[in-house]
Motif scaffolding. Structure first.
Motif, short mmCIF file in Angstrom:
data_model
loop_
_atom_site.label_atom_id
_atom_site.label_comp_id
_atom_site.label_asym_id
_atom_site.label_seq_id
_atom_site.Cartn_x
_atom_site.Cartn_y
_atom_site.Cartn_z
N LYS A 17 53.61 55.19 39.31
CA LYS A 17 52.62 55.45 39.65
C LYS A 17 53.18 56.46 38.76
N SER A 18 54.74 57.43 38.39
CA SER A 18 54.89 58.65 38.96
C SER A 18 53.85 58.99 37.17
N GLU A 19 53.91 60.56 37.42
CA GLU A 19 53.18 61.11 36.55
C GLU A 19 52.54 61.18 34.91
N SER A 20 53.71 60.67 34.07
CA SER A 20 53.98 60.73 33.33
C SER A 20 53.70 59.03 32.83
N GLU A 21 53.87 58.14 33.48
CA GLU A 21 53.24 57.03 33.04
C GLU A 21 52.08 56.23 34.20
N LYS A 22 51.17 57.87 34.57
CA LYS A 22 49.87 56.70 35.32
C LYS A 22 49.19 56.61 34.72
N GLY A 23 48.42 55.20 35.77
CA GLY A 23 47.57 54.67 34.50
C GLY A 23 47.88 53.32 33.51
N LEU A 24 49.56 53.35 33.83
CA LEU A 24 49.71 52.46 32.23
C LEU A 24 49.87 50.93 32.91
N PHE A 25 49.00 50.67 33.80
CA PHE A 25 49.24 49.02 34.06
C PHE A 25 49.19 47.99 33.24
N SER A 26 49.47 47.33 32.91
CA SER A 26 49.34 45.85 32.38
C SER A 26 47.41 45.00 32.26
N GLN A 27 47.34 45.02 31.59
CA GLN A 27 45.43 44.04 31.62
C GLN A 27 45.62 43.00 32.79
N VAL A 28 46.59 42.20 32.51
CA VAL A 28 47.18 40.69 32.86
C VAL A 28 48.40 40.92 34.10
N TYR A 29 47.68 39.82 35.26
CA TYR A 29 49.97 39.73 35.57
C TYR A 29 49.87 38.73 35.90
N LEU A 30 50.79 37.74 35.56
CA LEU A 30 51.02 36.33 35.98
C LEU A 30 52.02 35.96 37.32
N ILE A 31 51.42 36.45 38.85
CA ILE A 31 52.68 36.66 39.54
C ILE A 31 53.15 34.71 40.43
N TYR A 32 54.89 34.48 39.69
CA TYR A 32 54.44 32.56 39.96
C TYR A 32 55.78 32.95 41.35
N GLY A 33 56.20 32.38 42.04
CA GLY A 33 57.40 31.66 42.21
C GLY A 33 57.02 31.29 44.04
N GLU A 34 57.80 31.11 44.68
CA GLU A 34 58.08 30.37 46.04
C GLU A 34 56.37 31.55 46.66
N GLU A 35 56.26 30.79 47.62
CA GLU A 35 54.73 31.20 47.85
C GLU A 35 55.04 32.44 49.29
N VAL A 36 55.80 32.84 49.58
CA VAL A 36 55.76 34.33 50.12
C VAL A 36 56.02 35.30 49.50
N LEU A 37 57.39 35.26 48.88
CA LEU A 37 56.93 36.01 48.06
C LEU A 37 55.98 36.18 46.45
#
Length: 122
Positions: A17-37
């Motif tokens: 979110k910082s100004e220098s890196e704004k908009g550099l999110f990845s195209q795909v995220y794999l989120i795994y692990g404990e359900e709550v987390l």
């Protein structure tokens, strides 16, 4: 592909979110692990990607219980009517289940095959 631990998620989001890196999110995220987390991490990431006013219009959640991967790919490849970020999530997917569940998955596949539902059996 970077691996981000749940404890480091807040700092990762701040960095992006910082100004220098704004908009550099990845195209795909794999989120795994404990359900709550993983649900909390997905919610935090979604909050950053889409403002609350756009969530209903730009977020498509797909039920992963039925393994709707072709539907997810189709939705990702469909252009949004609105400009900006489009988010497609596959929730509760069983793709990465362990070998312990192999027997039940094979039984479900056989049931679908016997019912002539080849697509779901595959």
């Amino acid at each position: 592909m970077a691996e981000i631990h749940y404890k480091d998620l807040k700092s990762y989001i701040r960095k992006i979110k910082s100004e220098s890196e704004k908009g550099l999110f990845s195209q795909v995220y794999l989120i795994y692990g404990e359900e709550v987390l993983y649900k909390a991490a997905a919610d935090k990431l979604l909050d950053v990607l889409l403002p609350s006013s756009e969530k209903n219009l730009c977020h498509e959640a797909i039920d992963g219980n039925n393994e709707n991967i072709p539907a997810a790919v189709e939705r990702v490849n469909t252009f949004s009517l609105l400009s900006g970020v489009k988010v497609v999530t596959i929730n509760e997917s069983k793709i990465f289940y362990s070998k312990e569940d192999t027997q039940s998955l094979l039984e479900k596949a056989k049931e679908k095959f016997d019912a002539d539902d080849i697509k779901k059996a595959a």
